[in-house]
Scaffold this active site. Structure first.
Site, PDB file in Angstrom:
ATOM      1  N   TYR A 193      49.576  49.903  49.586  1.00 14.79           N
ATOM      2  CA  TYR A 193      49.121  49.907  48.183  1.00 14.79           C
ATOM      3  C   TYR A 193      50.275  49.531  47.256  1.00 14.79           C
ATOM      4  CZ  TYR A 193      47.074  51.840  43.850  1.00 14.79           C
ATOM      5  OH  TYR A 193      46.588  52.026  42.568  1.00 14.79           O
ATOM      6  N   ALA A 226      52.835  47.747  47.887  1.00 13.74           N
ATOM      7  CA  ALA A 226      53.142  46.316  48.005  1.00 13.74           C
ATOM      8  C   ALA A 226      52.215  45.504  47.101  1.00 13.74           C
ATOM      9  CB  ALA A 226      52.973  45.867  49.461  1.00 13.74           C
TER      10      ALA A 226
HETATM   11  P1  NAP Z   1      37.985  53.754  40.737  1.00 12.08           P
HETATM   12  O1  NAP Z   1      37.400  54.842  39.906  1.00 12.08           O
HETATM   13  O2  NAP Z   1      37.956  53.882  42.210  1.00 12.08           O
HETATM   14  O3  NAP Z   1      37.312  52.375  40.284  1.00 12.08           O
HETATM   15  C1  NAP Z   1      37.646  51.189  40.952  1.00 12.08           C
HETATM   16  C2  NAP Z   1      36.859  50.044  40.362  1.00 12.08           C
HETATM   17  O4  NAP Z   1      37.204  48.845  41.053  1.00 12.08           O
HETATM   18  C3  NAP Z   1      35.357  50.221  40.482  1.00 12.08           C
HETATM   19  O5  NAP Z   1      34.729  49.693  39.355  1.00 12.08           O
HETATM   20  C4  NAP Z   1      35.036  49.403  41.732  1.00 12.08           C
HETATM   21  O6  NAP Z   1      33.695  48.935  41.798  1.00 12.08           O
HETATM   22  C5  NAP Z   1      35.996  48.239  41.529  1.00 12.08           C
HETATM   23  N1  NAP Z   1      36.192  47.507  42.779  1.00 12.08           N
HETATM   24  C6  NAP Z   1      36.805  47.951  43.907  1.00 12.08           C
HETATM   25  N2  NAP Z   1      36.745  47.023  44.865  1.00 12.08           N
HETATM   26  C7  NAP Z   1      36.060  45.962  44.345  1.00 12.08           C
HETATM   27  C8  NAP Z   1      35.669  44.705  44.856  1.00 12.08           C
HETATM   28  N3  NAP Z   1      35.951  44.311  46.104  1.00 12.08           N
HETATM   29  N4  NAP Z   1      34.987  43.870  44.033  1.00 12.08           N
HETATM   30  C9  NAP Z   1      34.673  44.240  42.792  1.00 12.08           C
HETATM   31  N5  NAP Z   1      35.015  45.422  42.248  1.00 12.08           N
HETATM   32  C10 NAP Z   1      35.711  46.270  43.017  1.00 12.08           C
HETATM   33  O7  NAP Z   1      39.525  53.561  40.393  1.00 12.08           O
HETATM   34  P2  NAP Z   1      40.363  53.714  39.039  1.00 12.08           P
HETATM   35  O8  NAP Z   1      41.215  54.888  39.182  1.00 12.08           O
HETATM   36  O9  NAP Z   1      39.508  53.555  37.843  1.00 12.08           O
HETATM   37  O10 NAP Z   1      41.327  52.452  39.212  1.00 12.08           O
HETATM   38  C11 NAP Z   1      41.252  51.304  38.419  1.00 12.08           C
HETATM   39  C12 NAP Z   1      42.540  50.521  38.608  1.00 12.08           C
HETATM   40  O11 NAP Z   1      43.661  51.331  38.227  1.00 12.08           O
HETATM   41  C13 NAP Z   1      42.808  50.110  40.061  1.00 12.08           C
HETATM   42  O12 NAP Z   1      43.384  48.826  40.079  1.00 12.08           O
HETATM   43  C14 NAP Z   1      43.812  51.155  40.536  1.00 12.08           C
HETATM   44  O13 NAP Z   1      44.595  50.683  41.596  1.00 12.08           O
HETATM   45  C15 NAP Z   1      44.604  51.365  39.278  1.00 12.08           C
HETATM   46  N6  NAP Z   1      45.336  52.641  39.210  1.00 12.08           N
HETATM   47  C16 NAP Z   1      44.662  53.826  39.227  1.00 12.08           C
HETATM   48  C17 NAP Z   1      45.388  55.011  39.158  1.00 12.08           C
HETATM   49  C18 NAP Z   1      44.748  56.371  39.171  1.00 12.08           C
HETATM   50  O14 NAP Z   1      45.482  57.373  39.238  1.00 12.08           O
HETATM   51  N7  NAP Z   1      43.422  56.486  39.093  1.00 12.08           N
HETATM   52  C19 NAP Z   1      46.782  54.971  39.073  1.00 12.08           C
HETATM   53  C20 NAP Z   1      47.415  53.742  39.057  1.00 12.08           C
HETATM   54  C21 NAP Z   1      46.690  52.580  39.112  1.00 12.08           C
HETATM   55  P3  NAP Z   1      32.543  49.763  42.605  1.00 12.08           P
HETATM   56  O15 NAP Z   1      32.070  50.825  41.667  1.00 12.08           O
HETATM   57  O16 NAP Z   1      31.525  48.729  42.917  1.00 12.08           O
HETATM   58  O17 NAP Z   1      33.206  50.335  43.831  1.00 12.08           O
END
Ligand code: NAP
Length: 247
Positions: A155, A157
């Site tokens: 992740y 990376a």
């Molecule tokens: P989340 O609640 O798991 O939501 C992830 C989103 O990405 C969902 O809308 C999901 O759609 C979509 N997604 C995943 N794979 C996909 C694919 N193959 N095609 C299209 N859509 C896809 O995660 P989040 O915490 O909101 O994270 C959002 C971003 O912030 C991510 O890039 C994550 O790495 C980053 N981030 C999060 C955190 C944290 O602590 N939460 C920290 C640092 C960075 P579906 O509903 O269809 O699955």
């Protein structure tokens, strides 16, 4: 309002940070385009936006790994709006495993979604921004990409790649009026971190100066700034939104 009439695409708007971002941007007057993997997954986001504003969000449906569906959706966006003011490359996944135990398929999936997906979106979105020589691209990286974390070698990376992509794209696109920035969230309360419980959560909390996980809206607020003209001279930056976290 800060974003009156701006046309902004948010990927992964079905839940978590993407959903909060779509709602906050719409509240600031943006004409948001919400992306999801299915129409049903976008229902709640759509309802929230319609309830809070009089705007009916435009929807695009595809898996970010499906390049031809993505291209088709950008044709639809071009037909509907003609150009884009902003894109939030938010869709992402995290598979945790120690470096010696990371399955190749997990690594490949993270690379496809978190890296190739972001690059493809930058290519397509910047073409729609070049017309008006103006635009803002925000890519969601992670503190795990900037600082690393145990059990997150794959992740981290992919999220470090997002930093490199953002800085290089900022250098390429700056003279054309397109700003590119990354946000590096710390630990935010979403589905992605809900498995952090008990001792595991306490361990993380002990490293967060503010002693709590963040809320998705707290990331969305920074995205509002980066999408607005208030950040007109901000590009090539990686902005930590992490409650003062040290890994
Ligand atoms: P989340 O609640 O798991 O939501 C992830 C989103 O990405 C969902 O809308 C999901 O759609 C979509 N997604 C995943 N794979 C996909 C694919 N193959 N095609 C299209 N859509 C896809 O995660 P989040 O915490 O909101 O994270 C959002 C971003 O912030 C991510 O890039 C994550 O790495 C980053 N981030 C999060 C955190 C944290 O602590 N939460 C920290 C640092 C960075 P579906 O509903 O269809 O699955």
């Amino acid at each position: 309002m800060l974003l009156d009439g701006k046309i902004i695409l948010i990927t992964g708007a079905s839940r978590g940070i993407g959903q909060a971002t779509a709602v906050q941007l719409a509240k600031e007057g943006a004409r948001v385009i919400i992306h999801g993997r299915s129409k049903e997954s976008l229902t709640e986001t759509k309802n929230q936006i319609e309830h809070l504003t009089s705007y009916q969000p435009f929807e695009v449906i595809y898996d970010v790994r499906d390049e031809s569906e993505m291209r088709f959706s950008f044709q639809q966006i071009k037909k509907q709006f003609g150009y884009l003011d902003g894109i939030v490359n938010n869709a992402g996944i995290m598979h945790e495993a120690l470096s010696g135990m990371l399955p190749k398929e997990s690594l490949q999936e993270m690379l496809d979604v978190n890296v190739i997906g972001v690059l493809n979106h930058i290519q397509l979105a910047s073409r729609l921004m070049l017309k008006q020589k103006k635009g803002s691209i925000v890519n969601i990286s992670s503190i795990i990409g900037t600082n690393g974390a145990e059990g997150s070698v794959g992740y981290s990376a992919t999220k470090a790649a997002v930093v490199g992509i953002s800085r290089s794209a900022a250098k390429e696109l700056g003279e054309r009026g397109i700003r590119v920035n990354a946000i590096a969230p710390g630990f935010i309360n979403t589905d992605l971190t809900k498995h952090y419980e008990g001792y595991k959560k306490e361990k993380v909390l002990s490293k967060i100066t503010m002693n709590r996980f963040g809320q998705a809206e707290e990331i969305a607020n920074v995205i509002v700034f980066l999408m607005s003209d208030l950040s007109s001279y901000v590009t090539g930056q990686v902005i930590g939104v992490d409650g003062g976290m040290v890994i």
